[in-house]
Design a protein around this motif. Structure first.
Motif, PDB file in Angstrom:
ATOM      1  N   ILE A  66      10.916  72.630  24.431  1.00 56.61           N
ATOM      2  CA  ILE A  66      11.076  72.304  23.015  1.00 56.61           C
ATOM      3  C   ILE A  66      11.349  70.824  22.798  1.00 56.61           C
ATOM      4  O   ILE A  66      10.817  70.208  21.878  1.00 56.61           O
ATOM      5  CB  ILE A  66      12.169  73.214  22.402  1.00 56.61           C
ATOM      6  CG1 ILE A  66      11.537  74.593  22.205  1.00 56.61           C
ATOM      7  CG2 ILE A  66      12.735  72.626  21.111  1.00 56.61           C
ATOM      8  CD1 ILE A  66      12.340  75.594  21.492  1.00 56.61           C
ATOM      9  N   GLY A  72       9.142  78.409  22.933  1.00 58.21           N
ATOM     10  CA  GLY A  72       8.524  77.107  23.151  1.00 58.21           C
ATOM     11  C   GLY A  72       7.833  76.949  24.489  1.00 58.21           C
ATOM     12  O   GLY A  72       7.218  75.920  24.758  1.00 58.21           O
ATOM     13  N   ILE A  73       7.933  77.976  25.345  1.00 63.11           N
ATOM     14  CA  ILE A  73       7.380  77.868  26.699  1.00 63.11           C
ATOM     15  C   ILE A  73       5.880  78.179  26.658  1.00 63.11           C
ATOM     16  O   ILE A  73       5.468  79.172  26.065  1.00 63.11           O
ATOM     17  CB  ILE A  73       8.129  78.838  27.633  1.00 63.11           C
ATOM     18  CG1 ILE A  73       9.626  78.480  27.647  1.00 63.11           C
ATOM     19  CG2 ILE A  73       7.542  78.814  29.038  1.00 63.11           C
ATOM     20  CD1 ILE A  73      10.510  79.521  28.308  1.00 63.11           C
ATOM     21  N   SER A  74       5.077  77.326  27.264  1.00 67.23           N
ATOM     22  CA  SER A  74       3.619  77.529  27.232  1.00 67.23           C
ATOM     23  C   SER A  74       3.244  78.767  28.042  1.00 67.23           C
ATOM     24  O   SER A  74       4.013  79.234  28.881  1.00 67.23           O
ATOM     25  CB  SER A  74       2.907  76.310  27.810  1.00 67.23           C
ATOM     26  OG  SER A  74       3.115  76.259  29.209  1.00 67.23           O
ATOM     27  N   ALA A 127       7.319  77.399  17.989  1.00 71.49           N
ATOM     28  CA  ALA A 127       8.704  77.224  18.432  1.00 71.49           C
ATOM     29  C   ALA A 127       9.015  75.741  18.583  1.00 71.49           C
ATOM     30  O   ALA A 127      10.084  75.269  18.185  1.00 71.49           O
ATOM     31  CB  ALA A 127       8.932  77.963  19.745  1.00 71.49           C
ATOM     32  N   ASP A 153       3.948  79.226  21.076  1.00 71.63           N
ATOM     33  CA  ASP A 153       4.851  78.219  21.637  1.00 71.63           C
ATOM     34  C   ASP A 153       4.877  76.953  20.780  1.00 71.63           C
ATOM     35  O   ASP A 153       5.932  76.322  20.633  1.00 71.63           O
ATOM     36  CB  ASP A 153       4.501  77.910  23.103  1.00 71.63           C
ATOM     37  CG  ASP A 153       3.021  77.598  23.317  1.00 71.63           C
ATOM     38  OD1 ASP A 153       2.182  78.247  22.667  1.00 71.63           O
ATOM     39  OD2 ASP A 153       2.706  76.710  24.130  1.00 71.63           O
ATOM     40  N   MET A 163       7.099  82.616  25.011  1.00 71.86           N
ATOM     41  CA  MET A 163       6.385  81.616  24.215  1.00 71.86           C
ATOM     42  C   MET A 163       7.094  81.348  22.891  1.00 71.86           C
ATOM     43  O   MET A 163       7.069  80.231  22.378  1.00 71.86           O
ATOM     44  CB  MET A 163       4.942  82.060  23.970  1.00 71.86           C
ATOM     45  CG  MET A 163       4.093  81.990  25.235  1.00 71.86           C
ATOM     46  SD  MET A 163       2.389  82.535  24.962  1.00 71.86           S
ATOM     47  CE  MET A 163       1.733  81.146  24.009  1.00 71.86           C
TER      48      MET A 163
END
Ligand code: ATP
Ligand code: MG
Lengths: 259, 393
Positions: free
Chosen positions: A112, B351-353, A82, A79, B348
């Motif tokens: 994000i 960008g998601i934890s 990203a 993550d 993930m």
């Protein structure tokens, strides 16, 4: 000026038959705004490279580096990569039951950007991007990739590319399974993203067809876990005519390892 | 990997006292409707844990409820007001008691033997209304409860029966649905971590009536809610829903029984559960009996479990018995799936934890049930409660 550097990358996977070396020393530098195409035979390790950049836990980096503007990407969680600006459009996007596209996009965007997008502009942005990609608005309320056709899944990847605005995107066979019209629509989406954000692109493909719409600055031939040759757009045409025999003959040891 | 997932699509001899027929099909030794029943605890042998109705339950954790003496005093309750709803206490000899069902196991019979008075929740009138009865402060001594929920013919209402705080409770709940009535009952278990709650719930549905019965089990060490529905009259319709979230060390169980006993009756059973943490344990048994009077029956039951971590176990056992050939449809489905690493990677990679990814998937999985409750206020509260569950482990 952003830059993604891959240096002497060696990657293994654990298989039932033991450890297997797949990437065998990949070197690649992608500057902001550049388009690099990667072409190569099945099983040569292209998706492995893509997944390794994104941080998939199955792939173990045993040597080498990946740097984003000098920052060590290999130390970052999936993550975090990203959020640092890397994006992977997957060859086989995963179905996520119970999570709608709308909910997923908003959650990803919030993660994000580090803050929730303003409701009004966000809804408008989503609607616009979906319209541009000729995605029916009912996709917004469907579960992510669930029951999507192959082509619909690919559009959904590019929808995310447009909305999440990464700095570098790896497109793993985004063109496979697209009909002629869809190929054009998806390519326009990628070009739009690039024009808007100065995106750098690593485009993995088997076909020169997509390169008519997304014009590469560089073409790399990927064979047996490493880059065997690089050149300009003309290299793609040559590959289309001649295939990969030339490289495999030249490197018998590598070809055997890739089997 | 230590996750154990038992997901049994077909009944087996081992599981339910079935024997193989000469044609290879399984038929029950005893149909579900012929199980032994009694309101008297002494009529049942002491529980040893091998009985078919107890074999998946941690019986040692509540021997006091199956074998010991129970305090039968009124349970402490708090209730909201709504026009057309009356909440009162009624004597053991009230004619309504015992009309919806009879205990089939010892904890249920023990509670029946012990209760002093029953709580009556009486609903009348065609306007939609909601009443919430909260049981709290039950303490840690074993006790018995009896509740009768009664809705008059052609009336409508939603009753929430909620449990919070400490409890060692064995209880029976009777639900009497009048002809043409439409009732929702939510049995909401949000007990403290150490609580034990055994609840047998019996519903009898009148002609052309509808019951939506929802079991939500989130809190408690051992929670076992077993709803039985008797579709006794023509056109009766049950929607039985369940939602459970087992954390480390929790045992959440539900044995659901639907008896189609009249023509043109309908049942839909949907239970969904999530498991997270070492020793999280869930049991779902779904028995559907389509009797020979139940021509034109339309029945479907399903159970889905989402396994979030290693070290959990979900049992899922659907059983279907059909005694008439003349039915509309009958089916079942059972699946226990893992929130898999590829799904986690996909989320993930956007960008998601990891925590948020889990939350997103579980919320999505369980929301389907929450959305069917029909009370926006309760739905919103449950979504918050599910979030809180996710924070725990
Ligand atoms: N998780 C894995 N376990 C075992 N082998 C793997 C794994 N991932 C990749 N491989 C093997 O590594 C090699 C490279 O696979 P990869 O998917 O990277 O190829 P590719 O170049 O993307 O091929 P294609 O053009 O078919 O998509 C293949 O031989 C593949 O079978
Ligand atoms: Mg590939």
């Amino acid at each position: 000026m952003s830059v993604l550097e891959i240096k002497n990358l060696h990657v293994n996977v654990e298989t039932d038959q033991g450890t297997r070396e797949i990437l065998r020393g990949v070197d690649l530098v992608i500057n902001e705004g550049e388009i690099h195409a990667i072409m190569g035979p099945n099983g040569s390790g292209k998706s492995t490279l893509a997944y390794t950049i994104a941080g998939h836990p199955k792939y173990h980096v045993v040597e080498g580096e990946i740097l984003l503007d000098g920052e060590n990407v290999l130390e970052m969680s999936v993550d975090a990569r990203a959020r640092a600006g890397l994006f992977l459009a997957m060859q086989y996007p995963v179905e996520i039951p119970g999570v709608t596209v709308t909910n997923f996009l908003r959650t990803a965007k919030t993660a994000i950007d580090g803050e929730a997008p303003s409701v009004r502009t966000w809804v408008k942005d989503v609607r616009e991007s979906m319209a541009n990609l000729r995605m029916d608005s009912n996709f917004a309320e469907r579960n992510v990739n669930e029951g999507f056709s192959g082509g619909e899944k690919k559009r959904n990847e590019i929808l995310q590319l447009e909305l999440l605005k990464p700095r570098f995107a790896v497109l793993d066979e985004t063109d496979s399974g697209l009909d002629v019209d869809a190929l054009k629509i998806v390519s326009e989406g990628v070009n739009r993203a690039k024009a808007n954000t100065g995106l750098g692109i690593l485009l993995i493909t088997h076909y020169t067809r997509i390169l008519r719409y997304i014009k590469p600055d560089f073409v790399h031939v990927f064979v047996a876990g490493r880059i065997a040759e690089q050149g300009g757009p003309e290299l793609a045409d040559r590959l289309e005519d001649e295939g990969y025999d030339r490289y495999q003959v030249a490197e018998p040891a590598a070809a055997a390892a890739a089997e | 990997m230590t996750a154990q997932m038992t997901s049994t699509a077909m009944p087996t001899a081992e599981q339910h006292g079935l024997v193989a027929h000469s044609d290879g099909a399984f038929v029950p030794v005893q149909t579900r409707s012929e199980r032994f029943r009694s309101v008297n605890v002494e009529d049942f042998a002491p529980v040893n844990g091998r009985e078919h109705e107890w074999k998946l339950s941690p019986v040692a954790a509540f021997a006091d409820l199956t074998g010991g003496e129970l305090d039968g005093a009124r349970l402490p309750i708090e209730t909201t007001d709504a026009p057309g709803v009356q909440v009162s206490w009624i004597a053991r000899d009230d004619a309504r008691i015992g009309t919806a069902g009879t205990p089939e196991e010892r904890a249920s019979a023990n509670a029946w033997t012990a209760f002093d008075e029953a709580l009556l929740i009486s609903v009348t009138g065609e306007d939609e209304k909601v009443v919430a009865v909260t049981r709290s402060g039950l303490g840690t001594a074993p006790r018995a409860g009896h509740t009768v929920i009664e809705i008059a013919p052609n009336s409508r209402g939603l009753v929430v029966l909620r449990g919070i705080g400490d409890a060692r409770l064995s209880e029976n709940v009777e639900i009497l649905v009048g002809d043409g009535a439409s009732l929702t009952v939510v049995s909401l278990q949000e007990w403290n971590d150490d609580a034990v709650h055994l609840s047998s719930q019996f519903a009898r549905l009148g002609r052309d009536s509808f019951l939506k019965h929802i079991v939500v089990s989130l809190g408690g060490k051992v929670v076992r809610v077993n709803p039985s529905t008797h579709l006794a009259e023509q056109g009766a319709d049950i929607e039985a829903l369940g939602l459970y979230f087992a954390d480390a060390g929790q045992h959440l169980e539900q044995q659901v029984y639907v008896h189609h006993d009249a023509p043109h009756t309908k049942s839909r059973v949907t239970y969904k559960g999530a498991l997270q943490g070492a020793g999280a344990r869930t049991v779902w048994i779904g028995d559907v009996l389509i009797g020979n009077a139940a021509t034109g029956t339309d029945s479907y039951e399903q159970n889905r479990n989402l396994v979030l971590t290693d070290g959990t176990r979900a049992d899922s056992v659907p059983n279907l018995e059909i005694e008439t050939g003349d039915i509309e449809g009958a089916g079942h489905a059972s699946a226990t799936g893992r929130f898999d690493d590829e799904q986690l990677f996909y989320l993930m990679a956007r960008g998601i934890s990891e925590d948020e990814a889990r939350r997103l998937v579980v919320r999505g999985f369980l929301t389907e049930i929450v959305q069917k409750i029909g009370s926006p206020e309760l739905e919103a509260r449950l979504l918050v409660a599910i979030e809180a569950e996710l924070q725990v482990s």
